[in-house]
Design a protein around this motif. Structure first.
Motif, PDB file in Angstrom:
ATOM      1  N   LEU A   1    -141.409  65.660 -30.973  1.00 41.32           N
ATOM      2  CA  LEU A   1    -140.060  66.014 -31.424  1.00 41.32           C
ATOM      3  C   LEU A   1    -139.103  64.837 -31.287  1.00 41.32           C
ATOM      4  N   ASP A   2    -139.238  64.087 -30.204  1.00 47.42           N
ATOM      5  CA  ASP A   2    -138.385  62.911 -30.013  1.00 47.42           C
ATOM      6  C   ASP A   2    -138.641  61.871 -31.101  1.00 47.42           C
ATOM      7  N   THR A   3    -139.883  61.698 -31.487  1.00 47.74           N
ATOM      8  CA  THR A   3    -140.230  60.747 -32.548  1.00 47.74           C
ATOM      9  C   THR A   3    -139.705  61.230 -33.900  1.00 47.74           C
ATOM     10  N   ILE A   4    -139.745  62.519 -34.118  1.00 52.02           N
ATOM     11  CA  ILE A   4    -139.173  63.092 -35.344  1.00 52.02           C
ATOM     12  C   ILE A   4    -137.697  62.736 -35.433  1.00 52.02           C
ATOM     13  N   GLU A   5    -136.992  62.845 -34.331  1.00 55.23           N
ATOM     14  CA  GLU A   5    -135.572  62.491 -34.307  1.00 55.23           C
ATOM     15  C   GLU A   5    -135.384  61.007 -34.652  1.00 55.23           C
ATOM     16  N   THR A   6    -136.210  60.158 -34.077  1.00 51.20           N
ATOM     17  CA  THR A   6    -136.131  58.723 -34.361  1.00 51.20           C
ATOM     18  C   THR A   6    -136.399  58.443 -35.841  1.00 51.20           C
ATOM     19  N   LYS A   7    -137.412  59.100 -36.408  1.00 51.28           N
ATOM     20  CA  LYS A   7    -137.798  58.853 -37.802  1.00 51.28           C
ATOM     21  C   LYS A   7    -136.779  59.390 -38.802  1.00 51.28           C
ATOM     22  N   THR A   8    -136.176  60.535 -38.501  1.00 50.28           N
ATOM     23  CA  THR A   8    -135.309  61.193 -39.481  1.00 50.28           C
ATOM     24  C   THR A   8    -133.816  61.005 -39.211  1.00 50.28           C
ATOM     25  N   GLY A   9    -133.469  60.685 -37.982  1.00 50.05           N
ATOM     26  CA  GLY A   9    -132.061  60.617 -37.614  1.00 50.05           C
ATOM     27  C   GLY A   9    -131.450  61.987 -37.361  1.00 50.05           C
ATOM     28  N   LEU A  10    -132.290  63.008 -37.359  1.00 53.20           N
ATOM     29  CA  LEU A  10    -131.845  64.381 -37.145  1.00 53.20           C
ATOM     30  C   LEU A  10    -132.521  64.953 -35.913  1.00 53.20           C
ATOM     31  N   THR A  11    -131.786  65.730 -35.145  1.00 54.19           N
ATOM     32  CA  THR A  11    -132.409  66.391 -34.003  1.00 54.19           C
ATOM     33  C   THR A  11    -133.309  67.516 -34.514  1.00 54.19           C
ATOM     34  N   PRO A  12    -134.267  67.923 -33.707  1.00 59.74           N
ATOM     35  CA  PRO A  12    -135.088  69.067 -34.112  1.00 59.74           C
ATOM     36  C   PRO A  12    -134.242  70.316 -34.425  1.00 59.74           C
TER      37      PRO A  12
ATOM     38  N   LEU B   1    -142.057  62.819 -43.094  1.00 60.63           N
ATOM     39  CA  LEU B   1    -142.891  63.082 -41.920  1.00 60.63           C
ATOM     40  C   LEU B   1    -144.351  63.270 -42.307  1.00 60.63           C
ATOM     41  N   GLY B   2    -145.236  62.750 -41.465  1.00 58.45           N
ATOM     42  CA  GLY B   2    -146.659  62.964 -41.631  1.00 58.45           C
ATOM     43  C   GLY B   2    -147.067  64.326 -41.106  1.00 58.45           C
ATOM     44  N   ARG B   3    -148.306  64.661 -41.295  1.00 50.48           N
ATOM     45  CA  ARG B   3    -148.804  65.994 -40.942  1.00 50.48           C
ATOM     46  C   ARG B   3    -148.635  66.340 -39.464  1.00 50.48           C
ATOM     47  N   GLY B   4    -148.965  65.425 -38.557  1.00 49.55           N
ATOM     48  CA  GLY B   4    -148.876  65.717 -37.128  1.00 49.55           C
ATOM     49  C   GLY B   4    -147.461  66.044 -36.683  1.00 49.55           C
ATOM     50  N   HIS B   5    -146.519  65.223 -37.108  1.00 50.41           N
ATOM     51  CA  HIS B   5    -145.130  65.472 -36.737  1.00 50.41           C
ATOM     52  C   HIS B   5    -144.606  66.731 -37.424  1.00 50.41           C
ATOM     53  N   ALA B   6    -145.005  66.922 -38.680  1.00 57.25           N
ATOM     54  CA  ALA B   6    -144.593  68.136 -39.390  1.00 57.25           C
ATOM     55  C   ALA B   6    -145.132  69.383 -38.697  1.00 57.25           C
ATOM     56  N   MET B   7    -146.364  69.315 -38.196  1.00 56.51           N
ATOM     57  CA  MET B   7    -146.935  70.478 -37.517  1.00 56.51           C
ATOM     58  C   MET B   7    -146.166  70.812 -36.232  1.00 56.51           C
TER      59      MET B   7
ATOM     60  N   LEU C   1    -139.374  73.578 -25.240  1.00 50.91           N
ATOM     61  CA  LEU C   1    -139.050  72.352 -25.950  1.00 50.91           C
ATOM     62  C   LEU C   1    -137.537  72.173 -26.062  1.00 50.91           C
ATOM     63  N   TRP C   2    -137.094  70.920 -25.978  1.00 49.78           N
ATOM     64  CA  TRP C   2    -135.676  70.574 -26.087  1.00 49.78           C
ATOM     65  C   TRP C   2    -135.406  70.158 -27.531  1.00 49.78           C
ATOM     66  N   LEU C   3    -134.467  70.832 -28.187  1.00 50.76           N
ATOM     67  CA  LEU C   3    -134.195  70.592 -29.600  1.00 50.76           C
ATOM     68  C   LEU C   3    -132.899  69.849 -29.868  1.00 50.76           C
ATOM     69  N   ASP C   4    -132.117  69.576 -28.835  1.00 51.82           N
ATOM     70  CA  ASP C   4    -130.759  69.064 -29.028  1.00 51.82           C
ATOM     71  C   ASP C   4    -130.611  67.561 -28.870  1.00 51.82           C
ATOM     72  N   GLY C   5    -131.679  66.826 -29.063  1.00 53.37           N
ATOM     73  CA  GLY C   5    -131.597  65.376 -29.035  1.00 53.37           C
ATOM     74  C   GLY C   5    -132.166  64.781 -27.764  1.00 53.37           C
ATOM     75  N   LYS C   6    -132.955  63.741 -27.939  1.00 49.56           N
ATOM     76  CA  LYS C   6    -133.641  63.135 -26.797  1.00 49.56           C
ATOM     77  C   LYS C   6    -132.682  62.529 -25.796  1.00 49.56           C
ATOM     78  N   ALA C   7    -131.522  62.082 -26.224  1.00 49.12           N
ATOM     79  CA  ALA C   7    -130.572  61.460 -25.302  1.00 49.12           C
ATOM     80  C   ALA C   7    -129.951  62.476 -24.334  1.00 49.12           C
ATOM     81  N   THR C   8    -130.000  63.745 -24.674  1.00 50.17           N
ATOM     82  CA  THR C   8    -129.386  64.770 -23.829  1.00 50.17           C
ATOM     83  C   THR C   8    -130.409  65.645 -23.105  1.00 50.17           C
ATOM     84  N   ASN C   9    -131.690  65.319 -23.225  1.00 53.35           N
ATOM     85  CA  ASN C   9    -132.734  66.149 -22.639  1.00 53.35           C
ATOM     86  C   ASN C   9    -132.729  66.016 -21.113  1.00 53.35           C
ATOM     87  N   PRO C  10    -132.465  67.112 -20.395  1.00 50.94           N
ATOM     88  CA  PRO C  10    -132.447  67.045 -18.929  1.00 50.94           C
ATOM     89  C   PRO C  10    -133.839  66.836 -18.325  1.00 50.94           C
TER      90      PRO C  10
END
Length: 98
Positions: free
Chosen positions: A7-18, A49-55, A85-94
């Motif tokens: 999920l963190d990589t998805i955020e990096t790739k898309t610029g969007l949080t999960p 997104l590739g299949r793994g991240h999309a899944m 899972l934390w969906l609100d951005g990797k920078a704010t994940n406790p």
């Protein structure tokens, strides 16, 4: 790679949080009854997104944020810090590694 790392990589790739992607999915009518294929196609076409991240997002969209306890705290390469899972951005994940 842990589930959360996907999920963190998805955020990096898309610029969007999960959570933002989840909102887009909901706006498109995707939910718990949606099959994986249309979600994967959408994430590939619109977000590259590739299949793994999309899944990983398929799981969030169709099953929510709860994951199995199998790898939580296991100390393996697939270990997650939490079974939620934390969906609100990797920078704010406790639970993020410091």
């Amino acid at each position: 790679m842990s589930f959360q790392a996907y999920l963190d990589t998805i955020e990096t790739k898309t610029g969007l949080t999960p959570r933002q992607l989840l909102a887009q999915a909901t706006d498109r009518g995707f939910g718990s009854a949606t099959k994986a294929t249309p979600i994967i196609q959408w994430l590939k076409e619109e977000h590259g997104l590739g299949r793994g991240h999309a899944m990983a997002m398929v799981h969030v969209i169709t099953k929510g944020t709860q994951i199995s306890d199998k790898h939580v705290g296991s100390g393996t390469v697939h270990a997650d810090a939490s079974n939620t899972l934390w969906l609100d951005g990797k920078a704010t994940n406790p639970n993020a590694a410091k």
